[in-house]
Design an enzyme around this catalytic site. Sequence first.
Site, PDB file in Angstrom:
ATOM      1  N   ASP A  15      80.510 -64.159  38.728  1.00  0.00           N
ATOM      2  CA  ASP A  15      79.763 -63.297  38.251  1.00  0.00           C
ATOM      3  C   ASP A  15      80.018 -62.181  37.344  1.00  0.00           C
ATOM      4  O   ASP A  15      79.762 -61.072  37.329  1.00  0.00           O
ATOM      5  CB  ASP A  15      78.626 -63.180  38.869  1.00  0.00           C
ATOM      6  CG  ASP A  15      77.804 -63.948  39.423  1.00  0.00           C
ATOM      7  OD1 ASP A  15      77.758 -65.174  39.190  1.00  0.00           O
ATOM      8  OD2 ASP A  15      76.706 -63.821  40.149  1.00  0.00           O
ATOM      9  N   ASP A  57      75.703 -65.721  36.822  1.00  0.00           N
ATOM     10  CA  ASP A  57      74.067 -65.642  36.851  1.00  0.00           C
ATOM     11  C   ASP A  57      73.687 -65.966  35.683  1.00  0.00           C
ATOM     12  O   ASP A  57      74.084 -65.547  34.910  1.00  0.00           O
ATOM     13  CB  ASP A  57      73.741 -64.341  37.877  1.00  0.00           C
ATOM     14  CG  ASP A  57      72.623 -64.134  38.946  1.00  0.00           C
ATOM     15  OD1 ASP A  57      73.160 -64.514  39.026  1.00  0.00           O
ATOM     16  OD2 ASP A  57      72.113 -63.203  38.562  1.00  0.00           O
ATOM     17  N   HIS A  59      69.932 -66.956  34.394  1.00  0.00           N
ATOM     18  CA  HIS A  59      68.374 -66.665  34.826  1.00  0.00           C
ATOM     19  C   HIS A  59      67.000 -66.884  33.686  1.00  0.00           C
ATOM     20  O   HIS A  59      68.184 -66.322  32.384  1.00  0.00           O
ATOM     21  CB  HIS A  59      68.150 -65.466  35.584  1.00  0.00           C
ATOM     22  CG  HIS A  59      69.018 -64.763  36.829  1.00  0.00           C
ATOM     23  ND1 HIS A  59      68.674 -65.866  37.840  1.00  0.00           N
ATOM     24  CD2 HIS A  59      69.101 -63.894  37.593  1.00  0.00           C
ATOM     25  CE1 HIS A  59      69.283 -65.149  38.612  1.00  0.00           C
ATOM     26  NE2 HIS A  59      69.890 -63.803  38.842  1.00  0.00           N
ATOM     27  N   HIS A  63      62.378 -65.749  36.206  1.00  0.00           N
ATOM     28  CA  HIS A  63      63.109 -65.615  37.640  1.00  0.00           C
ATOM     29  C   HIS A  63      62.244 -64.510  38.552  1.00  0.00           C
ATOM     30  O   HIS A  63      61.859 -63.543  38.147  1.00  0.00           O
ATOM     31  CB  HIS A  63      64.808 -65.894  37.089  1.00  0.00           C
ATOM     32  CG  HIS A  63      65.381 -66.115  38.249  1.00  0.00           C
ATOM     33  ND1 HIS A  63      65.566 -64.947  39.433  1.00  0.00           N
ATOM     34  CD2 HIS A  63      65.802 -67.057  39.048  1.00  0.00           C
ATOM     35  CE1 HIS A  63      66.564 -65.597  40.360  1.00  0.00           C
ATOM     36  NE2 HIS A  63      66.186 -67.133  40.143  1.00  0.00           N
ATOM     37  N   SER A  65      63.726 -63.649  41.487  1.00  0.00           N
ATOM     38  CA  SER A  65      64.427 -62.613  41.551  1.00  0.00           C
ATOM     39  C   SER A  65      63.920 -61.591  40.866  1.00  0.00           C
ATOM     40  O   SER A  65      64.559 -59.956  41.218  1.00  0.00           O
ATOM     41  CB  SER A  65      65.948 -62.679  41.931  1.00  0.00           C
ATOM     42  OG  SER A  65      66.171 -62.480  40.116  1.00  0.00           O
ATOM     43  N   HIS A  76      68.182 -59.329  34.683  1.00  0.00           N
ATOM     44  CA  HIS A  76      69.056 -59.072  34.648  1.00  0.00           C
ATOM     45  C   HIS A  76      70.100 -60.144  34.042  1.00  0.00           C
ATOM     46  O   HIS A  76      69.221 -61.406  35.065  1.00  0.00           O
ATOM     47  CB  HIS A  76      70.240 -58.796  35.424  1.00  0.00           C
ATOM     48  CG  HIS A  76      69.995 -59.415  36.895  1.00  0.00           C
ATOM     49  ND1 HIS A  76      68.462 -59.532  37.560  1.00  0.00           N
ATOM     50  CD2 HIS A  76      71.208 -60.321  37.193  1.00  0.00           C
ATOM     51  CE1 HIS A  76      69.177 -60.448  38.881  1.00  0.00           C
ATOM     52  NE2 HIS A  76      70.234 -61.199  38.654  1.00  0.00           N
ATOM     53  N   LYS A 101      74.608 -70.944  37.532  1.00  0.00           N
ATOM     54  CA  LYS A 101      73.515 -70.769  39.228  1.00  0.00           C
ATOM     55  C   LYS A 101      72.196 -69.681  38.662  1.00  0.00           C
ATOM     56  O   LYS A 101      72.195 -68.687  38.140  1.00  0.00           O
ATOM     57  CB  LYS A 101      73.727 -70.643  40.247  1.00  0.00           C
ATOM     58  CG  LYS A 101      74.783 -68.877  39.954  1.00  0.00           C
ATOM     59  CD  LYS A 101      75.695 -68.590  41.144  1.00  0.00           C
ATOM     60  CE  LYS A 101      75.815 -67.285  41.207  1.00  0.00           C
ATOM     61  NZ  LYS A 101      75.650 -66.134  40.945  1.00  0.00           N
ATOM     62  N   GLU A 108      65.860 -67.979  43.800  1.00  0.00           N
ATOM     63  CA  GLU A 108      67.477 -67.437  43.773  1.00  0.00           C
ATOM     64  C   GLU A 108      68.535 -68.127  44.210  1.00  0.00           C
ATOM     65  O   GLU A 108      68.411 -69.460  44.927  1.00  0.00           O
ATOM     66  CB  GLU A 108      67.157 -66.650  45.162  1.00  0.00           C
ATOM     67  CG  GLU A 108      68.017 -65.612  45.239  1.00  0.00           C
ATOM     68  CD  GLU A 108      68.458 -64.764  43.856  1.00  0.00           C
ATOM     69  OE1 GLU A 108      68.869 -65.005  42.748  1.00  0.00           O
ATOM     70  OE2 GLU A 108      68.288 -63.264  43.754  1.00  0.00           O
ATOM     71  N   ALA A 136      78.487 -59.620  43.781  1.00  0.00           N
ATOM     72  CA  ALA A 136      78.636 -57.827  44.055  1.00  0.00           C
ATOM     73  C   ALA A 136      79.461 -58.694  46.001  1.00  0.00           C
ATOM     74  O   ALA A 136      79.151 -59.666  46.004  1.00  0.00           O
ATOM     75  CB  ALA A 136      77.348 -57.303  44.026  1.00  0.00           C
ATOM     76  N   CYS A 140      76.712 -62.026  45.691  1.00  0.00           N
ATOM     77  CA  CYS A 140      77.432 -63.715  45.325  1.00  0.00           C
ATOM     78  C   CYS A 140      78.172 -63.725  45.848  1.00  0.00           C
ATOM     79  O   CYS A 140      78.164 -64.823  46.447  1.00  0.00           O
ATOM     80  CB  CYS A 140      77.247 -63.519  43.661  1.00  0.00           C
ATOM     81  SG  CYS A 140      75.470 -63.771  43.248  1.00  0.00           S
TER      82      CYS A 140
HETATM   83  C1  VGL Z   1      73.707 -61.369  42.324  1.00  0.00           C
HETATM   84  C2  VGL Z   1      72.086 -59.262  43.033  1.00  0.00           C
HETATM   85  C3  VGL Z   1      71.413 -60.515  41.786  1.00  0.00           C
HETATM   86  C4  VGL Z   1      75.442 -60.946  41.830  1.00  0.00           C
HETATM   87  C5  VGL Z   1      73.349 -61.953  41.347  1.00  0.00           C
HETATM   88  O1  VGL Z   1      75.853 -61.705  41.732  1.00  0.00           O
HETATM   89  O2  VGL Z   1      75.611 -61.172  43.098  1.00  0.00           O
HETATM   90  N1  VGL Z   1      73.552 -59.721  42.550  1.00  0.00           N
HETATM   91  N2  VGL Z   1      71.728 -61.119  41.679  1.00  0.00           N
HETATM   92 ZN    ZN Z   2      70.364 -62.451  39.501  1.00  0.00          ZN
END
Ligand code: VGL
Ligand code: ZN
Length: 196
Positions: A15, A57, A59, A63, A65, A76, A101, A108, A136, A140
Amino acid sequence: MKLKITETDALIVVDVQNDFMPWGTLPVPGADLIIPVVNDYLENFKKVGAPVFATRDWHPENHISFKENGGLWPRHCVQWSKGSQFPESLKLPKDSFIINKGYRPELEAYSAFQGTVLNDLLKERGVKRVFICGVATDYCVFNTALGAINLGYFVFVLEDGVKGVSEESSRKALDKLLKRGAVLVKKGDLLGSCLS
Ligand code: VGL
Ligand code: ZN
């Protein structure tokens, strides 16, 4: 002792996308600082013919989330938006595999193995060890590393190539991974690293 990267090793870049950078909608503190480090790993793996997987990521607008849809996060990485793209300074080899993904509105997906063909592609290539970097650390990266451990891979987390949303939860995440058998390594631990 130094690790020698071979063709049955894989680099998974999790990501590294505009929306997680300081200029994005869900900035992970210092995420841009890992880009040169990740570029160095990319070069290292490419040199020995080891496959590179870059996850995104990915979405849809609706989405689950997203805060506006009852979730935890600001909007995002909306599919095809500028925020979902890789930063220009990320030097992904042309033959990198792109893994999307989190594309289902109602699910999620913090792990890059969730709803993707990543495991199949790794198996097909005979990959035994995966080296994970990106963002992060506490979401992820953590879930992707845990998924890899559960699927039987030897997991190396590239500690100088990850950044987390919060320092405390990132430390906890790495602790859990270490308890499950993951190994923390950094650039100097790899044979042939430019900065070793
Ligand atoms: C992520 C929060 C929401 C990540 C993805 O890539 O860690 N964190 N979506
Ligand atoms: Zn995300």
